[in-house]
Design a protein around this motif. Structure first.
Motif, PDB file in Angstrom:
ATOM      1  N   PRO A  53       0.841  -1.205   0.000  1.00 29.67           N
ATOM      2  CA  PRO A  53       0.000   0.000   0.000  1.00 29.67           C
ATOM      3  C   PRO A  53       0.873   1.251   0.000  1.00 29.67           C
ATOM      4  O   PRO A  53       1.916   1.308   0.655  1.00 29.67           O
ATOM      5  N   GLY A  54       0.457   2.248  -0.790  1.00 28.78           N
ATOM      6  CA  GLY A  54       1.211   3.483  -0.899  1.00 28.78           C
ATOM      7  C   GLY A  54       2.317   3.455  -1.927  1.00 28.78           C
ATOM      8  O   GLY A  54       2.983   4.472  -2.164  1.00 28.78           O
ATOM      9  N   SER A  55       2.519   2.307  -2.596  1.00 21.89           N
ATOM     10  CA  SER A  55       3.579   2.187  -3.598  1.00 21.89           C
ATOM     11  C   SER A  55       3.175   2.839  -4.914  1.00 21.89           C
ATOM     12  O   SER A  55       1.993   3.086  -5.170  1.00 21.89           O
ATOM     13  N   ASP A  56       4.170   3.094  -5.754  1.00 21.24           N
ATOM     14  CA  ASP A  56       3.901   3.645  -7.079  1.00 21.24           C
ATOM     15  C   ASP A  56       3.034   2.689  -7.892  1.00 21.24           C
ATOM     16  O   ASP A  56       2.186   3.118  -8.686  1.00 21.24           O
ATOM     17  N   GLU A  57       3.259   1.386  -7.707  1.00 20.25           N
ATOM     18  CA  GLU A  57       2.494   0.404  -8.480  1.00 20.25           C
ATOM     19  C   GLU A  57       1.017   0.453  -8.108  1.00 20.25           C
ATOM     20  O   GLU A  57       0.147   0.396  -8.977  1.00 20.25           O
ATOM     21  N   ARG A  58       0.720   0.557  -6.825  1.00 22.83           N
ATOM     22  CA  ARG A  58      -0.688   0.625  -6.415  1.00 22.83           C
ATOM     23  C   ARG A  58      -1.346   1.938  -6.830  1.00 22.83           C
ATOM     24  O   ARG A  58      -2.557   1.997  -7.047  1.00 22.83           O
ATOM     25  N   ALA A  59      -0.547   2.978  -6.968  1.00 25.14           N
ATOM     26  CA  ALA A  59      -1.091   4.288  -7.336  1.00 25.14           C
ATOM     27  C   ALA A  59      -1.615   4.315  -8.768  1.00 25.14           C
ATOM     28  O   ALA A  59      -2.284   5.268  -9.171  1.00 25.14           O
ATOM     29  N   ARG A  60      -1.331   3.270  -9.557  1.00 27.79           N
ATOM     30  CA  ARG A  60      -1.872   3.208 -10.920  1.00 27.79           C
ATOM     31  C   ARG A  60      -3.387   2.974 -10.902  1.00 27.79           C
ATOM     32  O   ARG A  60      -4.074   3.306 -11.861  1.00 27.79           O
ATOM     33  N   TRP A  97       1.644   8.831 -14.560  1.00 28.32           N
ATOM     34  CA  TRP A  97       2.179   7.612 -15.178  1.00 28.32           C
ATOM     35  C   TRP A  97       1.136   6.934 -16.051  1.00 28.32           C
ATOM     36  O   TRP A  97       1.430   6.513 -17.172  1.00 28.32           O
ATOM     37  N   VAL A  98      -0.094   6.846 -15.553  1.00 31.53           N
ATOM     38  CA  VAL A  98      -1.178   6.236 -16.327  1.00 31.53           C
ATOM     39  C   VAL A  98      -1.396   7.010 -17.620  1.00 31.53           C
ATOM     40  O   VAL A  98      -1.540   6.425 -18.706  1.00 31.53           O
ATOM     41  N   ARG A  99      -1.406   8.310 -17.528  1.00 34.21           N
ATOM     42  CA  ARG A  99      -1.650   9.138 -18.723  1.00 34.21           C
ATOM     43  C   ARG A  99      -0.565   8.920 -19.784  1.00 34.21           C
ATOM     44  O   ARG A  99      -0.858   8.823 -20.976  1.00 34.21           O
ATOM     45  N   ARG A 100       0.669   8.829 -19.348  1.00 40.76           N
ATOM     46  CA  ARG A 100       1.755   8.638 -20.321  1.00 40.76           C
ATOM     47  C   ARG A 100       1.672   7.261 -20.981  1.00 40.76           C
ATOM     48  O   ARG A 100       1.975   7.118 -22.175  1.00 40.76           O
ATOM     49  N   GLN A 101       1.269   6.232 -20.225  1.00 41.55           N
ATOM     50  CA  GLN A 101       1.153   4.900 -20.824  1.00 41.55           C
ATOM     51  C   GLN A 101       0.123   4.902 -21.950  1.00 41.55           C
ATOM     52  O   GLN A 101       0.342   4.303 -23.010  1.00 41.55           O
ATOM     53  N   PHE A 102      -1.002   5.561 -21.728  1.00 44.54           N
ATOM     54  CA  PHE A 102      -2.054   5.548 -22.748  1.00 44.54           C
ATOM     55  C   PHE A 102      -1.713   6.443 -23.936  1.00 44.54           C
ATOM     56  O   PHE A 102      -2.173   6.179 -25.058  1.00 44.54           O
ATOM     57  N   GLU A 103      -0.916   7.454 -23.719  1.00 43.90           N
ATOM     58  CA  GLU A 103      -0.446   8.221 -24.868  1.00 43.90           C
ATOM     59  C   GLU A 103       0.416   7.337 -25.772  1.00 43.90           C
ATOM     60  O   GLU A 103       0.342   7.423 -27.002  1.00 43.90           O
ATOM     61  N   ASP A 104       1.215   6.457 -25.157  1.00 46.51           N
ATOM     62  CA  ASP A 104       2.006   5.511 -25.944  1.00 46.51           C
ATOM     63  C   ASP A 104       1.105   4.521 -26.686  1.00 46.51           C
ATOM     64  O   ASP A 104       1.397   4.126 -27.829  1.00 46.51           O
ATOM     65  N   VAL A 105       0.014   4.101 -26.038  1.00 49.70           N
ATOM     66  CA  VAL A 105      -0.932   3.188 -26.689  1.00 49.70           C
ATOM     67  C   VAL A 105      -1.548   3.856 -27.916  1.00 49.70           C
ATOM     68  O   VAL A 105      -1.651   3.247 -28.993  1.00 49.70           O
ATOM     69  N   LEU A 106      -1.961   5.107 -27.777  1.00 51.00           N
ATOM     70  CA  LEU A 106      -2.512   5.828 -28.929  1.00 51.00           C
ATOM     71  C   LEU A 106      -1.520   5.832 -30.087  1.00 51.00           C
ATOM     72  O   LEU A 106      -1.873   5.537 -31.237  1.00 51.00           O
ATOM     73  N   ARG A 107      -0.281   6.177 -29.786  1.00 52.85           N
ATOM     74  CA  ARG A 107       0.727   6.274 -30.850  1.00 52.85           C
ATOM     75  C   ARG A 107       0.993   4.916 -31.492  1.00 52.85           C
ATOM     76  O   ARG A 107       1.228   4.826 -32.703  1.00 52.85           O
ATOM     77  N   PHE A 108       0.961   3.842 -30.694  1.00 53.58           N
ATOM     78  CA  PHE A 108       1.197   2.505 -31.228  1.00 53.58           C
ATOM     79  C   PHE A 108       0.207   2.188 -32.344  1.00 53.58           C
ATOM     80  O   PHE A 108       0.598   1.721 -33.420  1.00 53.58           O
TER      81      PHE A 108
END
Length: 570
Positions: A124-131, A189-200
């Motif tokens: 709990p409180g980790s970067d991974e859970r914050a996604r 972080w979530v926003r940047r991942q989906f921007e990469d998905v759009l570009r893919f």
């Protein structure tokens, strides 16, 4: 006169055909539709006369919600083929002059996604859970969920995890199934991942994205408890505004204020618009008109129009139109409200009658009892449809819709007049709604049955074997595409003729002018050089003189029968 903006971008007037991949065409006989099956059947869609295709999800997924639970946003599930198959299908579509729109599911992922599995393994409180939307529970030992929100599919919207040491841990939010954890879109972080998905996918040549649950990605601060109004909303939970023509401006403002106050804290939050402005910038960086289409269940239409302001998305599905009954007065009101709201933000109105989430309109328009969105119908439902009436109204409603200026969406099989499949065996059902409500709601399987292509082939030509992931009705042979192709009175012929006339008369970029019909149950309109009359009543009326271009059903001697729409040359 009601006008729309006339422009050359393809999406402003396009007719877009929704393909539900698992139910469209199966190339290898395993009973599951696939990308090569789609590729090989594309010529039938150019013959139909559509401008673009939209594919529901085909990504890697455990398929607990028919692919809307994505485990890898940048790969194809083996059920449907490979990335090479996708490229082959896209190339064929473009060769045939068809644009390709793909589904994007950004509100949630599959619980099998690597990102969520890493979150479960982290503290709990980790970067991974914050996604994702992890929260501590309420109660003395965190045994109660963080709030009282309920899932769209039934049951509570929170599931508690078990920590690696075997003790109960935090809760995570899932507005849909427990296997579909919601992302935290306040996380950069979530926003940047989906921007990469759009570009893919843009780099692979797609022409746009239909964005699933486009109104749900941002939740209200503090995640407050919420109890829905007794009237209840639909999938969007945003409520429904009664936009009667007789309401005063004050009444309408009061109703809008009341609606906003009742809106669920997980739908239609203002923060979503920042996301789409960022996405629009990405799409604008690519050649051609690449588009974003919002699945946003938002009322009133003036609020829905916020999704398609000039720097955000291009289109939004017109669910208020889809949900309007087959009756002249409410149809005129929603058409006026739609064109007014969307034109005010320089966007086209869209029109839609069926999709993969609603009872097919060849059945829905003849239901004899209320059927809330998403509940579906089955053998024990109240008010089952009257088939002949449903098809007659569906044909008339489609003829009206395709005469309207703007962009229209068709759902695979509606051009064949397919009804909702009611008598599916319980053991065949796959919709999570069925399971999460212990069979109280039938869900959406009835509109997702594989479609018929050839009357005398196994599985009606869906694939080379008799396998189909959902059983097809035994009486569908007359509805198969080859059985209807040479019948000038068939529903398929009606769609082909209407789409050809729509293109020839440029109705998609036209202007709508209402005509006085002298009958409360009859809509009359003019779009360019075409006059349209739709009789929504139960008795015939006098048909104005003129050359008939199109009729949704047989006409009487100078009579427009009940539940019939006609196009005349102006």
């Amino acid at each position: 006169m009601t006008s729309v903006l006339s422009c050359t971008e393809w999406w402003r007037s396009a007719v877009i055909y929704q393909i539900y991949p698992r139910s469209f065409a199966d190339s290898n006989g395993d009973g599951m539709g696939d990308l090569l099956g789609i590729r090989d059947r594309l010529p039938a869609l150019t013959e139909l006369g559509v401008d673009a295709i939209w594919l529901s999800p085909f990504y890697t997924s455990p398929q607990r919600d028919a692919g809307y639970d994505v485990a890898d946003y940048c790969d194809v599930d083996p059920l449907f083929g490979t990335l090479d198959d996708f490229d082959s299908m896209t190339a064929r579509a473009h060769e045939l002059g068809l644009k390709v729109i793909v589904d994007l599911v950004p509100n949630h992922s599959s619980s099998d996604h690597r990102w969520f599995q890493e979150a479960l393994a982290a503290a709990p409180g980790s970067d991974e859970r914050a996604r994702y939307m992890f929260r501590d529970g309420r109660g003395e030992n965190g045994e109660l969920p963080p709030n009282n929100w309920e899932s769209v599919f039934g049951g509570r919207a929170w599931t508690r995890v078990t920590d690696p040491d075997g003790t109960p841990g935090q809760w995570y939010l899932h507005l849909f199934d427990a296997s579909q954890p919601d992302f935290d879109w306040n996380n950069t972080w979530v926003r940047r991942q989906f921007e990469d998905v759009l570009r893919f996918w843009l780099d692979r040549g797609v022409d746009g994205f239909r964005v699933d649950v486009a109104h749900g990605m941002i939740k209200a601060d503090g995640l407050p408890d919420w109890t829905p109004p007794l009237a209840g909303g639909s999938m969007g939970g945003a409520g429904t505004l009664d936009a009667s023509a007789s309401a005063t401006a004050t009444d309408a403002a009061d109703a809008a204020d009341e609606l906003a106050a009742s809106r669920a804290p997980f739908w239609a939050q203002d923060g979503v618009h920042e996301i789409y402005r960022e996405w629009r910038t990405i799409l604008n960086g690519y050649e051609g008109d690449r588009i974003l289409a919002a699945e946003a269940w938002v009322d009133p239409l003036t609020d829905m129009a916020k999704w398609v302001r000039p720097d955000e998305m291009h289109q939004a599905f017109n669910f208020p139109y889809l949900e309007t009954p087959w009756a002249a007065e409410p149809l005129r009101a929603v058409i006026d409200a739609s064109i007014s709201a969307f034109t005010a933000v320089e966007a086209p109105s869209t029109w839609v009658l069926s999709n993969h989430d609603v009872v097919r309109h060849a059945s829905r328009l003849a239901l004899t009892a209320e059927n809330p969105q998403g509940h579906g119908i089955g053998p024990n439902s109240a008010g089952l449809p009257i088939p002949e009436l449903g098809l007659r109204r569906a044909r008339a409603a489609t003829a009206l819709m395709l005469a309207l200026p703007g962009s229209a969406y068709l759902y695979q099989g509606e051009e064949l007049g397919l009804p909702e499949v009611i008598d599916l065996p319980d053991e065949a059902r796959e919709d999570p709604t069925w399971f999460r409500t212990d069979g109280e709601r039938y869900g959406r399987d009835g509109c997702r049955v594989p479609i018929p292509w050839e009357a005398d082939s196994p599985a009606y030509g869906f694939g080379p074997s008799d396998a189909a992931w959902l059983p097809q009705p035994s009486d569908w042979a007359p509805l198969a595409r080859d059985a209807q192709g040479n019948d000038s009175t068939s529903t398929l012929s009606l769609y082909r003729h209407a789409l050809a006339l729509r293109r020839a008369h440029e109705l998609g970029t036209g202007e709508l002018e209402w005509l006085d019909t002298g009958a409360e149950t009859v809509l009359g309109l003019r779009n360019g050089d075409v006059l349209v009359y739709a009789n929504t009543g139960d008795t015939a009326v006098t048909l104005p003189a003129g050359e008939v271009l199109l009729s949704s059903g047989p006409l009487g001697e100078a009579q427009l029968p009940a539940d019939t729409t006609v196009w005349l040359r102006a």
